[in-house]
Design a protein around this motif. Structure first.
Motif, PDB file in Angstrom:
ATOM      1  N   SER A   1      40.466  31.196  40.809  1.00 51.13           N
ATOM      2  CA  SER A   1      40.097  31.878  42.065  1.00 51.13           C
ATOM      3  C   SER A   1      39.190  33.073  41.854  1.00 51.13           C
ATOM      4  CB  SER A   1      41.351  32.337  42.831  1.00 51.13           C
ATOM      5  OG  SER A   1      42.107  31.232  43.195  1.00 51.13           O
TER       6      SER A   1
ATOM      7  N   GLY B   1      35.700  35.241  42.020  1.00 50.76           N
ATOM      8  CA  GLY B   1      34.549  35.385  42.887  1.00 50.76           C
ATOM      9  C   GLY B   1      33.317  34.974  42.105  1.00 50.76           C
TER      10      GLY B   1
ATOM     11  N   GLY C   1      31.878  31.077  42.220  1.00 47.13           N
ATOM     12  CA  GLY C   1      33.259  31.341  41.877  1.00 47.13           C
ATOM     13  C   GLY C   1      33.995  30.075  41.485  1.00 47.13           C
TER      14      GLY C   1
ATOM     15  N   ASP D   1      37.785  27.691  42.038  1.00 46.34           N
ATOM     16  CA  ASP D   1      38.822  27.441  43.040  1.00 46.34           C
ATOM     17  C   ASP D   1      40.196  27.796  42.477  1.00 46.34           C
ATOM     18  OD1 ASP D   1      39.532  25.421  41.365  1.00 46.34           O
ATOM     19  OD2 ASP D   1      39.196  23.800  42.812  1.00 46.34           O
TER      20      ASP D   1
ATOM     21  N   THR E   1      44.760  28.017  49.926  1.00 45.55           N
ATOM     22  CA  THR E   1      44.470  29.419  49.603  1.00 45.55           C
ATOM     23  C   THR E   1      43.622  30.050  50.697  1.00 45.55           C
ATOM     24  OG1 THR E   1      42.630  28.606  48.291  1.00 45.55           O
ATOM     25  CG2 THR E   1      44.636  29.172  47.112  1.00 45.55           C
TER      26      THR E   1
ATOM     27  N   SER F   1      44.095  33.933  51.259  1.00 42.20           N
ATOM     28  CA  SER F   1      43.673  34.851  50.190  1.00 42.20           C
ATOM     29  C   SER F   1      42.222  34.621  49.799  1.00 42.20           C
ATOM     30  CB  SER F   1      44.584  34.686  48.981  1.00 42.20           C
ATOM     31  OG  SER F   1      44.638  33.335  48.605  1.00 42.20           O
ATOM     32  N   HIS F   2      41.785  33.375  49.764  1.00 40.49           N
ATOM     33  CA  HIS F   2      40.413  33.074  49.356  1.00 40.49           C
ATOM     34  C   HIS F   2      39.799  32.091  50.342  1.00 40.49           C
ATOM     35  CE1 HIS F   2      41.152  35.016  45.507  1.00 40.49           C
ATOM     36  NE2 HIS F   2      42.300  34.364  45.463  1.00 40.49           N
TER      37      HIS F   2
ATOM     38  N   ARG G   1      36.963  31.413  51.030  1.00 43.51           N
ATOM     39  CA  ARG G   1      35.758  30.778  50.488  1.00 43.51           C
ATOM     40  C   ARG G   1      36.031  29.346  50.033  1.00 43.51           C
ATOM     41  NH1 ARG G   1      35.243  34.283  46.837  1.00 43.51           N
ATOM     42  NH2 ARG G   1      36.024  33.004  45.150  1.00 43.51           N
ATOM     43  N   HIS G   2      37.202  29.135  49.463  1.00 47.24           N
ATOM     44  CA  HIS G   2      37.524  27.806  48.928  1.00 47.24           C
ATOM     45  C   HIS G   2      37.456  26.734  49.995  1.00 47.24           C
ATOM     46  CE1 HIS G   2      40.058  29.875  45.586  1.00 47.24           C
ATOM     47  NE2 HIS G   2      38.769  30.117  45.498  1.00 47.24           N
TER      48      HIS G   2
END
Lengths: 326, 433, 315
Positions: free
Chosen positions: B68, B70, B207, B209, B391, B394-395, B397-398
């Motif tokens: 995870s 960036g 980043g 995953d 996720t 929290s993330h 972007r994934h």
């Protein structure tokens, strides 16, 4: 004072100069035919008489009055008082001019509710009565039916009933017979003429059929490229045709009596997206003169007959014209 | 004012000096959005085809040390040997940071006689507060190996019984990789006893995953699957539909009835429900990626619309005089199909095809999202979204990156389909919407 | 009209039978049999289980048994949730899915009709452009992305105001329904508003609207009396497929928002290869959708007098 006065009507729709000067007047009980080829602005003239020109159109008129009252600006909500009550319109195709998902009776009754302040039930009774007066068989049952259950001629009767429901002062009929079978055309015309005589309504009859004009109209206004080129009584237009375009129109109608071939008019009307200078008909005119490059005013050429052609200027040598007309 | 008489002199114009009214020009089909959509489609195709050559990371390699992350550039990492349990000897005067890298942070502090148990906290060095309670230690040293990254941390040590704060230190761990993982990834080859002190780690422009896989590489691999399914499935089921429709329209009678009734039934089936069902029924053998059953299921369920389209066209064209005359002149069926029917049907098929692509991409994404699409290690944008949703908070972007790619491709294909339909409508004399 | 309804009923019955048959044989075409998925078991246990699920009988007998049970509305017992009847699962969880779906279709229909009408009336002006933009955005986003983004947004919103005034997930009161329903209906709403815009534009340029205006009918009366009903007809025909889309879209929305609806159970059953639940819910959903589409088509016939009074099929 005439019932309807229209003087120098002009309409811009974007770059298109659709109406460039339409003038005519209409007395109570008079039937005036508005003739001209398609695209010359007949229907737009009718639409502007209902305040229904397309949104964004720029409208101007020197005079635009009904019974002495100046008509509202185009698109104004004030029109709603006039539409249907003072001015009514009959559309070309009755098959598409009626709401397919409402019964004929309901649509008829709507006018009574709006302009006569009748209740629903009373309006319905009035609608049925009106259908009966227009000789529609079994009016009560017919009123409960939908437009698709009617024949074309029957529907046009309904349209006419709808238009005359509130006894308008001015009735506009936009080619009311073109979408119909030939056999019912005469029937519809007779009905219109009868109603007009009976109610004393002024009728503005838009058509391109000169045969119909002779049958129904008292007076005629010929339009070309967004302007009225000649106005006069039926007799004047047919017997003492003043404008070369009117003459060409007449020559284009096939005739059974005379042994002559119909003559087409060479060329096509001008592109109204570009500004037209001089006489719009000049490029197609057989009697074109040098002066035709100048913008043409209207000239009197007989009792109540007005024409937009330089040949009727007082300075024009009469002998030339007589020689031309034979 | 009088006008000179000569101006009234008759003047015949030249015969053909007439204005020719040019029709209003049709708007060009190449509007900015269409150009943009074409460019987007080309870029996407390049991305999934040429991309993996330019970006040779594997989409399925998991970096245990880089979960995870960036966006990062390529950087050096210290190789850390796994030494088992850490047990420092001796005493220290003050809090000492014995080791600080992303594999481990080692803290050693003076033993205080009155404290029996130490409570350790780890918080971000940028925020106030103690942060995460790490552990309770009875020894005056601690090794932190919990999800460390290159950020500023503040460790606080307190008396676990009284809550009294004893020490505090700020630590910025250095990038590191364990020997075990370096060997796993093939960065250290052979059983050398002397390890290189640093190793270069690859860059991750988008980043990694939640399983430490490079997102850029996954987007490329996933896109290849998504676009492959998106293009090949429509190609197949429209071809099947065309063949069946042409047979039905041309043969007529019983054959026509049979094919069209079958089409009625298939159309009446709830599409996605049966996609799932068939996908389950066709199953996935070991080592398969699940793309073939997916396409097969789409083939079975999606052919009727193009079959109806083609049949209608064939029936309409069969009645055309020029086809009848071709028949009379003894042309073979195949020749008539190729010469007269195909050119008329093709534009409609093309439009149907261009609208089927985004539909197929959507279907694949939906199925992969509920875990009924491609199976790991293969991936697709939909499957990436499925991974990413876990996720999401929290993330984000994934999930949002593959979602963005799905949306762009669907949008681009839709715009192209619209343009294509307008052109085909115009060709057949209709008016575009 | 009656003939038409009878024909539709017959077709629907055939389709449901087809769905049931396809489901049955699809499930039995799965490589291996359902029990091999389970951990190793003694032959005795296996025989007992086979007997319990009727797997020891020949295929044709199983098929007839399945059809018979289905006619009585009995879909058997779950494989993974022992002792739980499929009927009970459906009875317990379908109302939740139905509530969500109904809310979604209402939102989609009302929103789509309103947005489409507004866009058409303001053609080429900013409300129209805004609607077109929103439609394009909504139809190029998969449903699960919209759902996930909505959830992310709610979480961020909640943490911004430092309280949970919007529930992130779960099921319970009205506040749990409307966000998932909105998310679920959004795609369909976009589709319907595009449809509505096109059909409203057609109505607006029609002769009968011009004729009605020429009779002095005001804008609101014109809208309710003449424009809306005519423009909504093509939208109603698409309601059947829309309900199907919302039903299947509900699978992921229920999954993401942790709503205990039938859709979530269906997806879980598919993931766990719970054969009886898959068969039961597929047949149930299939029958449900076929019946809904049929009802929509019939109601379309009732709304449109041209079909109601001429008995035949459309066109």
């Amino acid at each position: 004072m005439s019932l309807l006065e229209v003087e120098n009507l002009s309409l811009h729709i974007g770059a298109l100069h659709a109406l460039r000067g339409v003038s005519f007047s209409l007395d109570a009980g008079e039937c005036r035919a508005l003739v001209g080829e398609s695209g010359c602005g007949k229907s737009l003239t009718a639409m502007s008489l209902l305040g229904l020109t397309p949104p964004g159109a720029v409208f101007h008129a020197d005079a635009f009055t009904l019974a002495g009252e100046v008509l509202p600006a185009q698109g104004s909500p004030a029109w709603r008082r006039h539409r249907g009550a003072d001015i009514a319109m009959i559309f070309q195709n009755p098959m598409t001019a009626l709401n397919p998902t409402q019964t004929v009776g309901a649509q008829l009754a709507e006018s009574f509710v709006l302009h006569r302040n009748l209740g629903r039930r009373e309006a319905m009774t009035a609608a049925v009565a009106l259908l009966e007066r227009l000789a529609i068989p079994q009016p009560a049952q017919r009123a409960a039916q939908y437009p698709f259950e009617f024949s074309g001629g029957m529907l046009q009767r309904v349209m006419i009933a709808m238009a005359v429901a509130c006894r308008p002062k001015l009735l506009i009929a936009d080619e009311p017979t073109t979408a119909l079978d030939v056999t019912v055309q005469a029937e519809v015309l007779t009905l219109l003429a009868e109603l007009q005589r009976e109610q004393g309504t002024a009728l503005l009859f838009i058509t391109h059929d000169l045969g119909v004009v002779a049958e129904i109209a008292d007076s005629v206004t010929v339009m070309y490229a967004g302007e009225s080129v000649e106005s006069g009584s039926v007799a004047q237009i047919f017997n003492r045709t003043a404008h070369p375009y009117s003459a060409a129109l007449r020559a284009a109608v096939p005739s059974l009596k005379q042994d002559r071939r119909p003559e087409g008019i060479v060329g096509s009307p001008p592109d109204l997206r570009r500004e037209v200078t001089g006489c719009a008909f000049a490029p197609r005119c057989r009697q074109r003169m040098a002066i035709c490059e100048d913008t043409v005013p209207e000239f009197q050429c007989g009792e109540g007959q007005r024409v937009r052609c330089w040949r009727w200027h007082p300075d024009h040598p009469l002998r030339w014209r007589e020689a031309e007309n034979g | 004012m009088t006008i000179p008489v000569f101006r009234f002199a008759p003047w015949q114009p030249a015969e053909q000096q007439l204005d020719h009214i040019a029709p209003a020009p049709l708007p060009s089909p190449f509007t900015p959005s269409v150009v943009l959509a074409s460019v987007a489609v080309l870029l996407l195709l390049c991305f999934v085809s040429v991309g993996p050559l330019l970006w040779p990371q594997s989409h399925s390699t998991q970096w245990l040390s880089q979960v995870s992350l960036g966006p990062t550039t390529a950087r050096a990492a210290k190789v850390v040997r796994d030494e088992g349990l850490w047990r420092p000897h001796g005493d220290v005067r003050s809090l000492r940071v014995a080791d600080a890298n992303t594999e481990r942070v080692r803290l050693h502090w003076p033993a205080l006689p009155e404290v029996k148990r130490y409570q350790l906290y780890r918080g971000s060095g940028l925020d106030a507060g103690l942060g995460l309670p790490l552990a309770i230690s009875s020894t005056p040293y601690y090794e932190d190996r919990l999800q460390l990254r290159r950020a500023l941390y503040r460790y606080s040590i307190a008396d676990a019984d009284t809550g009294l704060l004893l020490f505090s230190v700020e630590v910025r761990p250095q990038q590191a990789i364990s020997e075990f993982e370096a060997r796993l990834q093939g960065l250290i080859v052979g059983h050398k006893t002397t390890l290189p002190s640093t190793i270069m780690l690859p860059a991750h422009p988008l980043g990694t995953d939640a399983l430490g896989r490079d997102i850029l590489a996954r987007l490329m691999a996933g896109g290849a699957t998504s676009l492959f399914v998106g293009v090949v499935a429509p190609l197949l089921f429209i071809s099947l539909g065309c063949i069946l429709g042409a047979i039905a329209g041309y043969a007529g009678g019983v054959v026509d009835q049979a094919i069209m009734r079958l089409a009625d039934f298939v159309v009446a089936l709830p599409f996605l429900l049966f996609m799932i069902l068939f996908r389950v029924a066709f199953g996935i053998g070991p080592g398969e990626n699940g793309i073939a059953p997916l396409i097969l299921a789409m083939l079975v369920l999606s052919w009727p619309s193009s079959a109806r389209l083609v049949r209608g066209q064939v029936l309409a064209l069969k009645g055309q005089p020029y086809v009848e005359s071709a028949l009379l002149s003894g042309l073979s069926t195949a020749a008539i199909l190729a010469r007269h029917i195909l050119p008329n049907v093709l534009p409609i098929i093309l439009v149907a095809f261009s609208f089927a692509i985004p539909q197929a991409i959507f279907t694949e994404a939906f199925l992969s999202f509920i875990g009924m699409g491609v199976s790991p290690p293969s991936t697709s944008w939909g499957a990436m979204c499925n991974d990413g949703i876990k996720t999401l908070l929290s993330h984000p972007r994934h999930m949002l990156l593959p979602a963005l790619f799905i949306s762009i491709s669907v949008l681009a294909f839709n715009i192209l389909g619209d343009a294509l339909r307008d052109i085909s409508d115009r060709r057949s004399g209709g008016v575009g919407r | 009209m009656l003939f038409y309804i009878a024909r539709r009923l017959l077709f629907a019955a055939f389709t449901i039978w087809f769905i049931a048959t396809a489901t049955f044989f699809a499930m039995h075409a799965v490589p291996g049999d359902p029990l091999t998925q389970e951990k190793a078991m003694s032959p005795a246990v296996r025989a007992q289980l086979e007997a319990r699920y009727g797997l020891d009988k020949p295929l044709d007998e199983q098929y007839l048994l399945f059809l018979g049970n289905m006619l009585r509305g009995d879909f058997g017992i779950s494989f993974t949730q022992e002792n739980r009847r499929v009927n009970d699962i459906i009875r317990e969880h379908f109302p939740i899915s139905a509530t969500l779906g109904l809310a979604a279709i209402l939102i989609a229909l009302v929103g789509g009709v309103a947005a489409g009408s507004v866009a058409a009336h303001f053609r080429n002006r900013w409300p129209d452009r805004a609607v077109i933009f929103a439609v394009i955005a909504a139809i190029s986003l998969p449903g699960f992305v919209i759902a996930a983004m909505a959830q992310l947004l709610i979480v961020r919103l909640n943490s911004a105001v430092d309280s949970t005034w919007l529930p992130v997930a779960g099921w319970g009161g009205v506040e749990h329904v409307w966000i998932p329903a909105l998310v679920l209906g959004l795609g369909t709403m976009a589709y319907l508003s595009r449809l509505m815009r096109a059909s409203m534009l057609e109505v607006l340029s029609s002769d009968y609207v011009l004729a009605a205006r020429s009779r002095g009918i005001g804008p609101w009366r014109l809208f309710w009396g003449h424009q809306l009903r005519n423009a909504i007809l093509p939208v109603v025909t698409e309601l059947g497929p829309s309900i199907a889309a919302i039903t299947t879209g509900g699978f992921v929305v229920e999954l993401i928002f942790a709503i205990p609806g039938l859709g979530r159970y269906f997806v879980q059953a598919v993931q766990q290869l719970d054969y009886t639940v898959i068969m039961g819910t597929t047949v149930f959903y299939g029958a449900f959708l076929v019946i809904v589409v049929m009802l929509v088509d019939i109601s379309y016939g009732i709304i449109d007098p041209r079909i109601r009074l001429t008995s035949g099929r459309r066109r």
